[in-house]
Design an enzyme around this catalytic site. Sequence first.
Site, PDB file in Angstrom:
ATOM      1  N   LYS A   1       0.812  -1.225   0.000  1.00 66.26           N
ATOM      2  CA  LYS A   1       0.000   0.000   0.000  1.00 66.26           C
ATOM      3  C   LYS A   1       0.844   1.273   0.000  1.00 66.26           C
ATOM      4  O   LYS A   1       2.032   1.252   0.293  1.00 66.26           O
ATOM      5  CB  LYS A   1      -0.979  -0.034   1.173  1.00 66.26           C
ATOM      6  CG  LYS A   1      -2.141  -0.980   0.867  1.00 66.26           C
ATOM      7  CD  LYS A   1      -3.268  -0.892   1.846  1.00 66.26           C
ATOM      8  CE  LYS A   1      -4.411  -1.808   1.364  1.00 66.26           C
ATOM      9  NZ  LYS A   1      -5.456  -1.942   2.372  1.00 66.26           N
TER      10      LYS A   1
ATOM     11  N   ARG B   1      -4.076  -9.785   4.778  1.00 62.59           N
ATOM     12  CA  ARG B   1      -4.485  -9.895   3.365  1.00 62.59           C
ATOM     13  C   ARG B   1      -3.312  -9.424   2.516  1.00 62.59           C
ATOM     14  O   ARG B   1      -2.929  -8.259   2.589  1.00 62.59           O
ATOM     15  CB  ARG B   1      -5.716  -9.011   3.134  1.00 62.59           C
ATOM     16  CG  ARG B   1      -6.266  -9.031   1.725  1.00 62.59           C
ATOM     17  CD  ARG B   1      -7.483  -8.107   1.633  1.00 62.59           C
ATOM     18  NE  ARG B   1      -8.050  -8.098   0.311  1.00 62.59           N
ATOM     19  CZ  ARG B   1      -7.577  -7.365  -0.704  1.00 62.59           C
ATOM     20  NH1 ARG B   1      -6.519  -6.600  -0.548  1.00 62.59           N
ATOM     21  NH2 ARG B   1      -8.174  -7.408  -1.884  1.00 62.59           N
TER      22      ARG B   1
HETATM   23  N1  HH2 Z   1      -7.556  -3.530   0.752  1.00 61.49           N
HETATM   24  C1  HH2 Z   1      -7.881  -3.532  -0.553  1.00 61.49           C
HETATM   25  C2  HH2 Z   1      -9.003  -4.246  -1.009  1.00 61.49           C
HETATM   26  N2  HH2 Z   1      -9.761  -4.963  -0.148  1.00 61.49           N
HETATM   27  N3  HH2 Z   1     -10.186  -5.744   2.031  1.00 61.49           N
HETATM   28  C3  HH2 Z   1      -9.878  -5.775   3.331  1.00 61.49           C
HETATM   29  N4  HH2 Z   1     -10.610  -6.506   4.183  1.00 61.49           N
HETATM   30  N5  HH2 Z   1      -8.803  -5.073   3.821  1.00 61.49           N
HETATM   31  C4  HH2 Z   1      -7.994  -4.310   3.022  1.00 61.49           C
HETATM   32  O1  HH2 Z   1      -7.062  -3.665   3.542  1.00 61.49           O
HETATM   33  C5  HH2 Z   1      -8.314  -4.256   1.634  1.00 61.49           C
HETATM   34  C6  HH2 Z   1      -9.434  -4.998   1.159  1.00 61.49           C
HETATM   35  C7  HH2 Z   1      -7.039  -2.779  -1.525  1.00 61.49           C
HETATM   36  O2  HH2 Z   1      -6.054  -3.603  -2.084  1.00 61.49           O
HETATM   37  P1  HH2 Z   1      -6.147  -4.314  -3.530  1.00 61.49           P
HETATM   38  O3  HH2 Z   1      -7.259  -5.293  -3.565  1.00 61.49           O
HETATM   39  O4  HH2 Z   1      -4.825  -4.883  -3.860  1.00 61.49           O
HETATM   40  O5  HH2 Z   1      -6.380  -3.117  -4.523  1.00 61.49           O
HETATM   41  P2  HH2 Z   1      -7.635  -2.600  -5.333  1.00 61.49           P
HETATM   42  O6  HH2 Z   1      -8.641  -2.100  -4.353  1.00 61.49           O
HETATM   43  O7  HH2 Z   1      -7.058  -1.513  -6.203  1.00 61.49           O
HETATM   44  O8  HH2 Z   1      -8.197  -3.750  -6.146  1.00 61.49           O
END
Ligand code: HH2
Length: 263
Positions: A205, A239
């Site tokens: 992040k 995660r």
């Molecule tokens: N962070 C993201 C997405 N979903 N869910 C939970 N429970 N906790 C988190 O910190 C979290 C989440 C963001 O990361 P990512 O899925 O890699 O990115 P994007 O939202 O751009 O798909």
Amino acid sequence: MGVLNVTPDSFSDGGACLEVEAAVRRGRELAAQGADVIDVGGESTRPGAAEVPPEEELRRVLPVLERLAAVVDVPLSVDTRRAEVARRALEAGARVVNDVSALGDPRMAQVCAAAGATVVLMHMRGRPADMQADPRYDDVVGEVAGLLAGARERARREGVAPGSIWVDPGIGFGKTLAHNLALLAALPRLRVETGCPLLVGVSRKSFLGALTGRPVAERVHGTAGAVAMCVAGGADAVRVHDVAEMRDVVKVCDAIRRSANRN
Ligand code: HH2
């Protein structure tokens, strides 16, 4: 929890798994690397992301969940804010709903209760489109804990089993660097005040970029540092994108933490 984004625009792995075949291959890889849950998402929630229509979100996640459920033993999770997407995903084989809006859709708790699913309630201030525009709190830890405890109560009232409710402080979701650090330093308090198992998402992040000056592709060591601190602070799950690497970090840190608790 291994991340499997079936999106064109996720901040670190967008576009890598748009084809069902590629997504299933990646899911199998995450399972082989030791993921305990695979989180399939069809909508990016990165800062500034636009909403994806529900039909498109379903088109992205359903075939991947159906196919993966048949070929991996680990439980599947769906990363969605929409009750209808969650309902269809649970029918397709998901067992966990990862809701980054902590019951923003009024039907979400009901859907999880009816399916006997586990739900993750994540804290977000605002919406992805505008959440990083000057977020402010008087007491970030108290306010995040309070909102999560409130969502936990609603989930219980609507019939979700108490043991099936997890919470997540939502690192990067409507928070400055100082807010993220304060929350990560307060995991023991969040665990006590919410009374729920804690999931934390720090993987690659932007707060890691702010601290190290590194671009997304070079944040694995920063992620490892943050994951280690999460485990030391009592997180029950993390995660992550880099499952093989973080599995080792978690094993080592968890062994040390358990030894400290014994002595
Ligand atoms: N962070 C993201 C997405 N979903 N869910 C939970 N429970 N906790 C988190 O910190 C979290 C989440 C963001 O990361 P990512 O899925 O890699 O990115 P994007 O939202 O751009 O798909």
